[in-house]
Scaffold this active site. Structure first.
Site, short mmCIF file in Angstrom:
data_model
loop_
_atom_site.label_atom_id
_atom_site.label_comp_id
_atom_site.label_asym_id
_atom_site.label_seq_id
_atom_site.Cartn_x
_atom_site.Cartn_y
_atom_site.Cartn_z
N TYR A 1 15.69 31.55 3.93
CA TYR A 1 14.61 32.39 4.37
C TYR A 1 14.81 32.70 5.93
O TYR A 1 15.24 31.69 6.76
CB TYR A 1 13.35 31.54 4.29
CG TYR A 1 12.72 31.32 2.83
CD1 TYR A 1 12.54 32.41 2.22
CD2 TYR A 1 12.66 30.19 2.18
CE1 TYR A 1 11.90 32.57 0.60
CE2 TYR A 1 12.02 29.97 0.86
CZ TYR A 1 11.72 31.39 0.17
OH TYR A 1 11.41 31.22 -1.04
N HIS B 1 -5.89 -7.23 13.27
CA HIS B 1 -4.52 -6.53 13.45
C HIS B 1 -4.12 -6.11 14.48
O HIS B 1 -5.02 -5.83 15.32
CB HIS B 1 -4.72 -5.48 12.38
CG HIS B 1 -3.53 -4.50 12.06
ND1 HIS B 1 -2.35 -5.29 11.26
CD2 HIS B 1 -3.41 -3.17 12.34
CE1 HIS B 1 -1.63 -4.01 11.15
NE2 HIS B 1 -1.77 -2.83 11.80
N ARG C 1 1.03 -10.73 6.72
CA ARG C 1 0.95 -9.48 6.17
C ARG C 1 2.37 -8.87 6.65
O ARG C 1 2.60 -8.29 7.68
CB ARG C 1 -0.38 -8.64 6.20
CG ARG C 1 -1.54 -9.48 6.34
CD ARG C 1 -2.77 -8.51 6.64
NE ARG C 1 -2.68 -7.82 7.86
CZ ARG C 1 -3.29 -8.34 8.85
NH1 ARG C 1 -3.70 -9.75 8.90
NH2 ARG C 1 -3.32 -7.57 10.10
N CYS D 1 13.98 25.06 1.59
CA CYS D 1 13.01 25.83 0.74
C CYS D 1 12.18 24.78 0.37
O CYS D 1 12.39 23.59 0.54
CB CYS D 1 13.62 26.71 -0.09
SG CYS D 1 14.88 27.79 0.69
N MET D 2 11.22 25.17 -0.66
CA MET D 2 10.41 24.14 -1.02
C MET D 2 10.95 23.35 -2.16
O MET D 2 10.52 22.23 -2.21
CB MET D 2 9.25 24.99 -2.02
CG MET D 2 8.07 24.13 -2.61
SD MET D 2 6.91 24.81 -3.52
CE MET D 2 5.93 25.83 -2.48
N ASP D 3 12.13 23.66 -2.79
CA ASP D 3 12.80 22.70 -3.77
C ASP D 3 14.26 22.91 -3.82
O ASP D 3 14.81 22.15 -4.53
CB ASP D 3 12.45 23.58 -5.26
CG ASP D 3 11.24 24.04 -5.47
OD1 ASP D 3 10.18 23.16 -5.41
OD2 ASP D 3 10.80 25.55 -5.53
N LYS E 1 0.87 -1.10 -0.09
CA LYS E 1 -0.04 -0.07 -0.13
C LYS E 1 0.97 1.29 -0.07
O LYS E 1 2.01 1.09 0.20
CB LYS E 1 -0.77 0.17 1.21
CG LYS E 1 -0.12 0.10 2.56
CD LYS E 1 -1.18 -0.41 3.65
CE LYS E 1 -0.51 -0.69 5.02
NZ LYS E 1 -1.17 0.55 5.97
N ARG F 1 -10.20 0.11 14.90
CA ARG F 1 -10.13 0.73 13.96
C ARG F 1 -11.40 0.29 12.82
O ARG F 1 -12.58 0.89 12.97
CB ARG F 1 -8.85 0.40 13.15
CG ARG F 1 -8.54 1.74 11.92
CD ARG F 1 -7.11 1.56 11.55
NE ARG F 1 -6.61 0.21 11.04
CZ ARG F 1 -5.41 0.15 10.72
NH1 ARG F 1 -4.40 1.08 10.59
NH2 ARG F 1 -4.66 -1.05 10.28
C1 LIG Z 1 -4.25 -4.09 8.20
C2 LIG Z 1 -2.79 -4.04 8.17
N1 LIG Z 1 -1.98 -5.14 7.83
C3 LIG Z 1 -0.59 -5.03 7.84
C4 LIG Z 1 0.06 -4.01 7.86
C5 LIG Z 1 1.62 -4.10 7.73
O1 LIG Z 1 2.01 -3.75 8.86
P1 LIG Z 1 3.70 -3.38 9.15
O2 LIG Z 1 4.05 -2.35 7.97
O3 LIG Z 1 4.02 -3.08 10.45
O4 LIG Z 1 4.42 -5.02 8.66
C6 LIG Z 1 -0.69 -2.94 8.00
C7 LIG Z 1 -0.08 -1.64 7.88
O5 LIG Z 1 -0.17 -0.55 8.41
C8 LIG Z 1 -2.04 -2.98 8.08
O6 LIG Z 1 -2.81 -1.68 8.05
#
Ligand SMILES: Cc1ncc(COP(=O)(O)O)c(C=O)c1O
Length: 376
Positions: A270, A168, A224, A317-319, A41, A138
């Site tokens: 700045y 989770h 995961r 700065c920005m860039d 993600k 959550r």
């Molecule tokens: C639902 C869920 N599973 C797995 C992960 C992966 O977690 P990590 O990056 O701590 O391994 C995340 C990360 O935010 C998550 O939201």
């Protein structure tokens, strides 16, 4: 290296062999038969979702996870055929897209199933993973009745397959937390509830990086892995007790675009917040806060040039931003902001500690304006 064209002297380098090595190290650590879902993600935590997805699959991951349907569709459009789970809530109206592109969705609300089912009539089945909230607070079901009704509702609907059940952890990265055990117990109980309805999901998962590093034998049949696939420890606490080596894949580099001598009393950037105390060499770097190189990195921060740590001079700065050089150098000189030069290293963890945040944020915040190049 990739030869993707770009026209600026700032780039991030992602070493995909580190990603592959980290996945293989997890495979060696986890109980036999435990599969790996690579979490890509947020554009692969800023590393680039597609290259990381390909590297992780190549190294043995069997599933991918993203936060949003949009992220899953983007991977499909770029040719990824592996199973993908959307970890967040997808709008039920969009379930037909998930069916069309074979994307698995997270479910935890009965009314979601009603709406999605109506929209899906006549389409292919969608794989669903039932999310249980065992303590993260959550998303997910919490109560027995709610969980059973939802599992049964999905089981009895020909539009869906209940492929997975998951939860989770909120504190798996803390060595002294009672909540982890409580969450394990609640998850065991929730799995019983689901199975009592007659459902038998083939994938059961609770392990993030932290739990996978700490409890590799207790994690059902798939984990995961996010942050540690990228080579970072889930917390400073866990860093000292890692059971496997983690190889940091991300580094950030730029080049001096201008070098000048300034006189005592001259000010830089700045707010004129930096004043030269003596005759000094100041170098200008073409990176700024619009690249995710945040203003706070200048406060007590350093860059690496010719293997030496050098301080920032004045506000970012920005860039662009400025560094104080130990002696005259030519424009074009390589400057490393994250990564290694010789014996010196600026780690993502150092930057996170410096600005009081977690390592997850640092590469995520390096914006799309910074090209990523990939070391295979
Ligand atoms: C639902 C869920 N599973 C797995 C992960 C992966 O977690 P990590 O990056 O701590 O391994 C995340 C990360 O935010 C998550 O939201």
């Amino acid at each position: 290296m990739d030869t993707r064209e770009f026209y600026r002297d700032t780039w991030a380098e992602v070493d995909l062999s580190c990603i592959r090595d980290n996945i293989r190290s997890f495979s060696g650590l986890l109980a036999d038969g435990t599969e790996i879902m690579a979490v890509v993600k947020a554009d692969g935590y800023g590393h680039g979702a597609l290259p990381v997805a390909l590297a992780s699959l190549d190294a043995g991951a069997s599933y991918l996870a993203v936060a949003l349907l949009d992220e899953a569709l983007s991977l499909r459009q770029q040719g990824i055929e592996a199973p993908i789970l959307v970890l967040g809530r997808t709008r039920p109206e969009d379930a037909p897209l998930a069916a069309e592109y074979h994307i698995s969705l997270t479910v935890f609300q009965e009314d979601w199933v009603e709406v999605a089912s109506a929209r899906l009539q006549g389409q292919e089945k969608v794989n669903l993973h039932l999310k249980i909230d065992t303590g993260m607070g959550r998303i997910g079901t919490r109560e027995e009745e709610e969980t059973k009704r939802l599992a049964l509702r999905i089981e009895n609907d020909p539009q869906f397959c209940l492929e997975g059940v998951f939860t989770h952890f909120a504190t798996a990265d803390e060595l002294e937390s009672d909540l982890v055990d409580k969450q394990f117990q609640r998850f065991d109980k929730s799995l019983e509830w689901v199975r009592q309805t007659g459902a038998s999901p083939s994938l059961v998962h609770c392990g993030n990086s932290a739990a996978s590093l700490r409890f590799p034998e207790r994690l059902f049949n798939i984990v995961r892995i996010g942050i540690s696939m990228y080579g970072l420890a889930p917390s400073p606490e866990l860093k000292s007790v890692l059971p496997i080596p983690l190889k940091e894949a991300f580094s950030l580099h730029t080049r001096l675009v201008h070098v000048k001598k300034v006189q005592p009393g001259d000010t830089i950037s700045y707010g004129a917040a930096y004043t030269a105390k003596e005759e000094e060499w100041i170098g200008t770097l073409p990176i700024g806060y619009a690249d995710g190189w945040m203003r706070r990195y200048a406060e007590n921060g350093h860059a690496l040039v010719r293997g030496e740590r050098v301080p920032f001079a004045g506000r970012i700065c920005m860039d662009q931003c400025m560094i104080r050089l130990p002696y005259e150098m030519e424009a074009g000189e390589l400057v490393t902001l994250i990564g290694r030069q010789g014996d010196e290293k600026i780690a993502i963890d150092d930057l996170a500690a410096q600005i009081g945040t977690i390592n997850y944020e640092i590469p995520c915040l390096i914006t799309g304006r910074v090209p990523r190049i990939y070391k295979k």
